[in-house]
Each structure stands twice: as C-alpha cells, then as structure tokens.
Design a protein around this motif. Structure first.
Motif, short mmCIF file in Angstrom:
data_model
loop_
_atom_site.label_atom_id
_atom_site.label_comp_id
_atom_site.label_asym_id
_atom_site.label_seq_id
_atom_site.Cartn_x
_atom_site.Cartn_y
_atom_site.Cartn_z
N MET A 1 -5.34 -7.82 1.84
CA MET A 1 -4.64 -8.76 0.98
C MET A 1 -3.12 -8.55 1.05
SD MET A 1 -5.61 -11.31 -0.75
CE MET A 1 -4.35 -12.54 -1.10
N ARG A 2 -2.74 -7.30 1.25
CA ARG A 2 -1.31 -7.01 1.38
C ARG A 2 -0.74 -7.65 2.64
NH1 ARG A 2 -0.78 -1.75 2.74
NH2 ARG A 2 -2.30 -1.34 1.09
N ALA A 3 -1.52 -7.60 3.73
CA ALA A 3 -1.07 -8.23 4.97
C ALA A 3 -0.90 -9.74 4.78
CB ALA A 3 -2.05 -7.94 6.09
N LEU A 4 -1.87 -10.37 4.11
CA LEU A 4 -1.76 -11.81 3.85
C LEU A 4 -0.57 -12.13 2.94
CD1 LEU A 4 -5.53 -12.67 3.28
CD2 LEU A 4 -4.10 -13.43 5.20
N THR A 5 -0.33 -11.25 1.97
CA THR A 5 0.77 -11.48 1.03
C THR A 5 2.12 -11.35 1.73
OG1 THR A 5 -0.57 -10.69 -0.83
CG2 THR A 5 1.82 -10.68 -1.11
N LEU A 6 2.27 -10.32 2.57
CA LEU A 6 3.53 -10.17 3.31
C LEU A 6 3.75 -11.33 4.26
CD1 LEU A 6 5.69 -7.84 3.25
CD2 LEU A 6 3.57 -7.31 2.08
N SER A 7 2.67 -11.83 4.85
CA SER A 7 2.79 -12.99 5.73
C SER A 7 3.29 -14.20 4.96
CB SER A 7 1.44 -13.29 6.38
OG SER A 7 1.50 -14.45 7.18
N ALA A 8 2.77 -14.39 3.74
CA ALA A 8 3.20 -15.52 2.92
C ALA A 8 4.64 -15.35 2.43
CB ALA A 8 2.26 -15.68 1.72
N LEU A 9 5.02 -14.11 2.12
CA LEU A 9 6.40 -13.86 1.68
C LEU A 9 7.39 -14.05 2.81
CD1 LEU A 9 5.82 -10.73 -0.57
CD2 LEU A 9 6.69 -12.95 -1.35
N ALA A 10 6.97 -13.80 4.04
CA ALA A 10 7.76 -14.04 5.25
C ALA A 10 9.14 -13.41 5.20
CB ALA A 10 7.88 -15.56 5.49
N PRO A 11 9.23 -12.07 5.11
CA PRO A 11 10.54 -11.42 5.04
C PRO A 11 11.39 -11.69 6.27
CG PRO A 11 8.77 -9.81 5.43
CD PRO A 11 8.11 -11.10 5.10
N ARG A 12 12.67 -11.94 6.00
CA ARG A 12 13.66 -12.17 7.06
C ARG A 12 14.79 -11.17 6.89
NH1 ARG A 12 13.38 -18.41 5.26
NH2 ARG A 12 11.33 -18.89 6.15
N PRO A 13 15.50 -10.84 7.98
CA PRO A 13 16.52 -9.79 7.89
C PRO A 13 17.55 -10.06 6.79
CG PRO A 13 16.10 -10.31 10.18
CD PRO A 13 15.33 -11.33 9.36
N GLY A 14 17.83 -9.02 6.00
CA GLY A 14 18.87 -9.09 4.99
C GLY A 14 18.46 -9.72 3.68
N GLU A 15 17.19 -10.09 3.51
CA GLU A 15 16.76 -10.77 2.29
C GLU A 15 16.37 -9.77 1.20
OE1 GLU A 15 15.20 -15.15 3.54
OE2 GLU A 15 13.69 -13.56 3.52
N ARG A 16 16.39 -10.29 -0.05
CA ARG A 16 16.04 -9.49 -1.23
C ARG A 16 14.74 -10.02 -1.84
NH1 ARG A 16 20.29 -10.18 -3.90
NH2 ARG A 16 21.31 -8.18 -3.47
N LEU A 17 13.85 -9.08 -2.21
CA LEU A 17 12.58 -9.40 -2.84
C LEU A 17 12.57 -8.92 -4.28
CD1 LEU A 17 9.46 -10.19 -2.62
CD2 LEU A 17 9.10 -7.75 -2.15
N TRP A 18 12.01 -9.75 -5.16
CA TRP A 18 11.59 -9.30 -6.49
C TRP A 18 10.09 -9.10 -6.45
CZ3 TRP A 18 14.14 -12.95 -10.68
CH2 TRP A 18 15.51 -12.65 -10.78
N ASP A 19 9.63 -7.88 -6.75
CA ASP A 19 8.21 -7.57 -6.81
C ASP A 19 7.86 -7.35 -8.28
OD1 ASP A 19 5.64 -6.67 -6.56
OD2 ASP A 19 6.12 -4.89 -5.38
N ILE A 20 7.28 -8.37 -8.90
CA ILE A 20 7.00 -8.34 -10.34
C ILE A 20 5.59 -7.82 -10.57
CG2 ILE A 20 6.83 -9.73 -12.44
CD1 ILE A 20 8.85 -11.67 -11.18
N GLY A 21 5.49 -6.76 -11.37
CA GLY A 21 4.22 -6.06 -11.53
C GLY A 21 4.00 -5.18 -10.31
N ALA A 22 4.97 -4.30 -10.04
CA ALA A 22 5.02 -3.59 -8.76
C ALA A 22 3.86 -2.64 -8.54
CB ALA A 22 6.35 -2.82 -8.65
N GLY A 23 3.26 -2.10 -9.62
CA GLY A 23 2.14 -1.18 -9.45
C GLY A 23 2.55 0.03 -8.64
N SER A 24 1.93 0.24 -7.50
CA SER A 24 2.25 1.37 -6.62
C SER A 24 3.48 1.12 -5.77
CB SER A 24 1.06 1.66 -5.71
OG SER A 24 0.84 0.56 -4.84
#
Length: 419
Positions: free
Chosen positions: A257-280
């Motif tokens: 599920m993490r792989a699918l989630t990262l694919s959907a988030l589609a990180p690009r160089p230099g971008e910032r993520l908010w991870d809400i409910g970060a857990g681990s």
C-alpha cells in the motif's frame, strides 16, 4: 566587486593560481579559519608585518607587496558571515577549502550578496584529489559531506560495489565511521583513509572497516569507501521498502500500500510533502528517499509515535524529516505550503474542508481510508471534486491448519486528486 572567495589546498600558496595570488596581494582584509590562515603563513610566501597584519611577499609570484589584516573566522559559523558582510566596501579575501562550492562555504555566503559583489577562485576540491589518488571515476562516485550530519545519511547509498567519498569532521570520526559501517553489516568494506591531501603531510592508508582505526588520523581527512556486504543488507531503491526497516507499533502503511501511495503522491525533485497522521513516518521517509532535494513534514498527534517517526527517519538516512507533534488541522497553521499532502490518519470531513480551502491550486492530495465512515467521506468528495478513487484488497498466503490459505487485510480506499 569587493569580495574574492579563494579556495586553498594543503599546499598553501604554492598551489594557488596567479589570480588567487593577485587577490591576496591586493587584499586589505583576509578572513578564514585558523587552519587556512596557517596554510598561508607556513607556505613560505607570507612574512609577518605589523601586529594583526601580514605582508604577502611576491617571492617572484605575487605582483607587488600588500599588508592585509588577518581575521580568524569566529564560532559559530554564522557569526563569520556577519563579520564578512560588515567589511563590505573594502578589498576582502575569504579563504575556503578547495572548491568553495563543493560542500563549502561559498554558497552560504553568496546567499547574502548581489551577483556583482563577489567572485570565486577555486582550487581543486578534496573530492577531485581523492578520486585522483584512488583512480575512481568521480562521476560514478557518491560524494557526501558529513561534517555536521549523522552517518545514517549514507545508509541509502550502501550496497556491495558502491564507491563513496565522505568528508568527516575530524580524525576521530574516521574510527566512528568504520564502527558504524560494521554495525550496518558492511564490516567487509575497504576504507581508504586519505589525510591532508595535496600537501606535505599527505598520507593514504587502506584497511577493513571491521578492523577499526587504531592510529591517529590527520585532519583534514577524506574517507573512501568500497562497500561490501551481503546483498540483503542494502536498502532497495524502489518505493515500498520492506516493513522490517521501520520501527512501528502496528501504525504502519504496509509495503504494497505504501508503494501505491507513493506512486499516487508522485514526488518530484525539490517538492515538500505534508504527511498527516504520520504514524511511523514511513510515507514521509520514502518521499525524502526519492530525491535528496525533497522536503517533508510529518504531523502526528501521539508523542510516542512522533518520536518513533524521528528515530526511523534518522536510522534510514532521512533525518531531514521534520516531525511536528499535534492534531490536524490546528497543527498545520504556520507551516510552509506543501506540493503534496497525504492523509494516513485522522481523516474527517472537517480536515478535508480545511485543506481544500487553504491548499494552492495544483497541490496533490492523497487520502487512504479503512473504516466505512472514512470511505463514505472519500466517496462524497470524489463525487464533488473528481480525481481517482481506488479500492485495494490485498491477501497474503498464511498457514491454515496443515495447509495454506489466503489471509486478507482490511480493504483500503484511496482517493487521489489535484486541487
């Protein structure tokens, strides 16, 4: 132009270009770390003048003769920047190691200056010297500066056959690095200790990391690592790293599920993520591992989980993860705007409304839901705002009596949309 940033090596004045010598000869003020100033004084090109000043003799190499005030770079480093800026309008030389823009002070000072105020006169970088001594292709070698950073920054780069050049804070850190490599399962790696490269004190030794470093190591020092270990020890490069890499209490987005989630988030160089409910912290960590220029902020209401996320980030070489303890949406106030947002915990109608109102157009939003109530929220938002709604059902083979059967995980509904 009032500031010359001059790169200097362990060979002192003898290794400087004619332009660098000219800049030193014409300088009213020379500022640098004590080691850099000593390189000038002991190179045979500097002669003492009045107290607090040094006269640079041309010695057949410098044109003319100029007295320059010597200033030692203060501690902390930021105080030196203020000192340099206070000299604006005078002829100033700032000394730096080798190439000032290769993990050096050049980029730091130039943030405070206009383009027409400075020029740089580099010497060979210590990475270039180290690669030349070892016969390594520099473009195929990982170069890392760890003067003030943890060794764990190297963890994603370690794999059998990898070559790394590492700058460390002092000689004692070399033994600490060898011990760290051994703990990580890379004790069979060859460690090349390259001391005071380019100068009369230069020395090079090669040994096994597991053997430790017994002798005193000269500063400055560069460490070349030829990594060697069982392949299973290396971290995979693809998103969806093994769950076993993360310390967790069950609050973990599992590998598929993490792989699918990262694919959907589609990180690009230099971008910032908010991870809400970060857990681990697994999503934010993998976001950071996707590119060295990326940034991530994890928001976690549980202080113990927040601490656990910080430990995971440090252990996996993603210590850039900023973890903020607090509950969304209140904890989001004052945070720099994200390029992408992941909601892994605390999903609610109120949270989505707050995010939708404040996120900039073009921001990517991904939310995962497990409960019927949160599924309903995502279904309604998909109906209103479009995007992509995905239902994922995963099952793994598990013992069933004396045979095997499928053990199903809870289905996950994922909504991904661009604001």
């Amino acid at each position: 132009m009032w500031l010359n940033i001059v790169g200097i090596g362990e060979d002192g004045m003898a290794g400087l270009s004619a332009a660098s010598r000219m800049a030193l000869g014409e300088a009213e003020v020379i500022i640098g770390a004590p080691r850099h100033l000593r390189l000038l004084e002991t190179s045979g090109q500097a002669a003492s003048g009045a107290e607090g000043a040094t006269a640079f003799d041309d010695g057949g190499a410098l044109r003319g003769r100029t007295a320059a005030e010597l200033i030692e770079w203060p501690v902390p480093f930021a105080a030196g920047i203020e000192r340099v800026l206070a000299l604006r309008g005078r002829r100033v030389v700032m000394l730096a190691s080798g190439d000032p823009f290769w993990f050096g002070a050049g980029s730091v000072i130039c943030r405070h200056l206009a383009a027409d105020e400075w020029r740089v006169l580099p010497a060979p970088s210590v990475f270039s010297l180290a690669a030349a001594r070892l016969g390594w292709a520099l473009e195929q070698t990982v170069c890392v500066g760890l003067h003030a950073a943890p060794f764990n920054r190297l963890r994603p780069q370690l794999a059998s056959g990898a070559r790394l050049l590492v700058l460390v804070r002092d000689g004692a850190a070399v033994g600490e690095l060898a011990a760290w490599l051994t703990v990580q399962g890379f004790g069979a790696s060859t460690v090349h200790v390259l001391e005071a490269l380019g100068g009369p004190r230069e020395r090079m030794r090669s040994l096994r990391a597991a053997g430790g470093i017994a002798d005193e190591v000269l500063h400055p020092v560069t460490v070349g690592i030829e990594a060697m270990a069982a392949s299973a020890v290396a971290m995979p490069c693809a998103a969806g790293r093994p769950d076993g890499l993360f310390e967790h209490d069950g609050q973990l987005t599992k590998r598929p599920m993490r792989a699918l989630t990262l694919s959907a988030l589609a990180p690009r160089p230099g971008e910032r993520l908010w991870d809400i409910g970060a857990g681990s912290g697994s999503i934010g960590i993998e976001w950071l591992l996707s590119h060295p220029a990326n940034q991530a902020v994890g928001f976690e209401a549980d202080p113990q989980r927040a601490d656990r996320a910080r430990r995971n980030a440090l252990a996996l070489g993603a210590d850039r993860l900023q973890v903020v303890t607090g509950r969304a949406p209140a904890v989001l106030e004052g945070q720099p705007a994200p390029d992408a947002v992941f909601i892994g915990g605390g999903l609610s109608e109120a949270l989505l409304q707050t995010l939708w109102a404040r996120l900039a157009v073009g921001t990517r939003l991904v939310a995962n839901a497990v409960t019927l109530e949160s599924e309903t929220v995502l279904a309604n938002w998909h109906a209103k705002h479009g995007g992509h709604l995905l239902r994922v059902e995963l099952a793994e083979a598990a013992p069933l009596g004396g045979r095997r059967g499928w053990k199903a995980a809870y289905p996950v509904v994922q909504w991904s949309v661009t604001r």
